[in-house]
Scaffold this active site. Structure first.
Site, short mmCIF file in Angstrom:
data_model
loop_
_atom_site.label_atom_id
_atom_site.label_comp_id
_atom_site.label_asym_id
_atom_site.label_seq_id
_atom_site.Cartn_x
_atom_site.Cartn_y
_atom_site.Cartn_z
N CYS A 113 0.81 -1.23 0.00
CA CYS A 113 0.00 0.00 0.00
C CYS A 113 0.85 1.28 0.00
O CYS A 113 0.59 2.21 -0.76
CB CYS A 113 -0.95 -0.01 1.20
N HIS B 123 -2.94 6.40 4.56
CA HIS B 123 -1.50 6.44 4.85
C HIS B 123 -0.94 7.80 4.40
O HIS B 123 -1.26 8.27 3.30
CB HIS B 123 -0.75 5.37 4.06
#
Ligand code: A2P
Length: 348
Positions: free
Chosen positions: A130, A253
């Site tokens: 990710c 994130h």
């Protein structure tokens, strides 16, 4: 008439799997049927899809009979065991785990960056880590235009990257703290890494460990960012260093990225480039306090870039702040884009 696909989602009840099923709803793919696969515990549960519901089945080798596309997000050991079984039964596998990513026979794909490598697939395609995906979306346009010598990244990663149990751990700790449990006594069983010996509270904390440590002092998550960057950009010469940190954010994130480019450029040129780059939304106006934030990235497929500054000492050095929903572009959405691209390239 073009073919319509039977698509299996392995790990359909998990943090990423749930998003995959949701996104299949609007995917640019002719879909005949979606099969939801999970552990025995979830068999019989129902998941809404379009105007019907899908009943969860057990993840077994036989479940892949008749499946055209199998998207895996149930953990590396299950991908190791069942992805070859799915391929044997004629499916193309898109794997969200780290298991096959560095296998030289497996393309590692961010569709905005290296879609052509899909043509080399031998049944399995890997979805990158990710944190790596969002960094690639932001940096590939810069690499194309100005060359890229070096990347130094520090991540601020959300707990949903550790799956549904990571989210539950943060929520339980916040609740316990609000009910009077002292911070250092909060119960931790999952983070920083379910596979490691010690566990520490994530609530109101920052943990500089994601995945387990190697003997060199880097964590596996850091090595994923380093190795996957070189593979996706097809360039072993780029210098990459990473420090991966888990913070008490549920999803989204964030990354502080320092780059050194090869050709002279400036902040305005980088802003213009990124404002027009595929998958990027530029949010960069300090005068309006405009910059990417994790909470604003949730449920959005874009990678947000801001805080672009020239380094004070190196004229070819720049700093950026890059944010994306780790469950979407970092996982589920990138997998769906891979499936859509394979369909568009007639590789299915
Ligand atoms: P289940 O919900 O039945 O446990 P997450 O990444 O959020 O932790 O989700 C992991 C996914 O992988 C879930 O869908 C989970 O199903 C599935 N899973 C975990 N262990 C197994 C297993 N042994 N067999 C099949 N599916 C599994």
């Amino acid at each position: 008439m073009s073919k319509s696909y039977t698509i299996a989602v392995a790990g359909a009840t998990g943090a990423v799997g749930t998003k995959i099923v949701e996104l299949l709803n609007g995917a640019n793919l002719p879909i005949k049927e979606v099969k939801a696969l999970a552990s025995k515990r979830s068999v019989g549960k129902t998941i809404p899809f379009k105007d019907t519901t899908i009943v969860v089945e057990e993840l077994t080798a036989e479940a892949f009979t008749g499946v055209d596309i199998a998207i895996f997000s149930a953990g590396g050991s299950l991908s190791e065991k069942f992805a070859p079984e799915a391929v044997k039964r004629g499916a193309v596998v898109i794997d969200n785990t780290s298991h096959y990513r560095m296998d030289e026979n497996v393309p590692l794909v961010v569709p905005e960056v290296n879609p052509e490598s899909l043509r080399d697939h031998q049944g399995i395609i890997a979805n990158p880590n990710c944190s790596t995906i969002q960094m690639m979306v932001a940096l590939e346009p810069i690499r194309q235009a100005f060359g890229l010598e070096k990347i130094v990244v520090s991540t601020y990663q959300a707990v949903s990257g550790a799956g549904a149990q990571g989210i539950a751990e943060l929520e339980n700790q916040v609740k316990a703290y609000s009910e009077g449990t002292p911070l250092k006594e909060l119960k931790a069983e999952v983070l920083p890494s379910a596979g490691d010996k010690k566990h520490y509270p994530i609530a109101f904390n920052a943990l500089p460990q994601i995945d387990v440590f190697g003997e060199d002092g880097y964590t596996l998550e850091e090595w994923k960012m380093i190795n996957e960057t070189k593979k996706i950009m097809s360039d072993d010469t780029i210098k990459v260093a990473a420090t991966c940190v888990r913070i008490p954010v549920v999803s989204g994130h964030s990354e502080s990225i320092y780059i050194e480019v090869e050709k002279e450029t400036n902040v305005k040129a980088l802003q213009e480039l990124l404002a027009n780059a595929p998958g990027v939304v530029l949010q960069d106006d300090p005068s309006q306090q405009l910059y990417p934030q994790a909470i604003n990235s949730i449920d959005d497929k874009a990678t947000f870039v801001g805080r672009i500054r020239r380094d004070l000492d190196n004229p070819k050095g720049f700093h950026l702040w890059v944010v994306s929903d780790n469950l979407l572009k970092g996982a589920a959405w990138n997998s769906i884009q891979i499936a859509e691209k394979m369909h568009a390239l007639k590789l299915l």
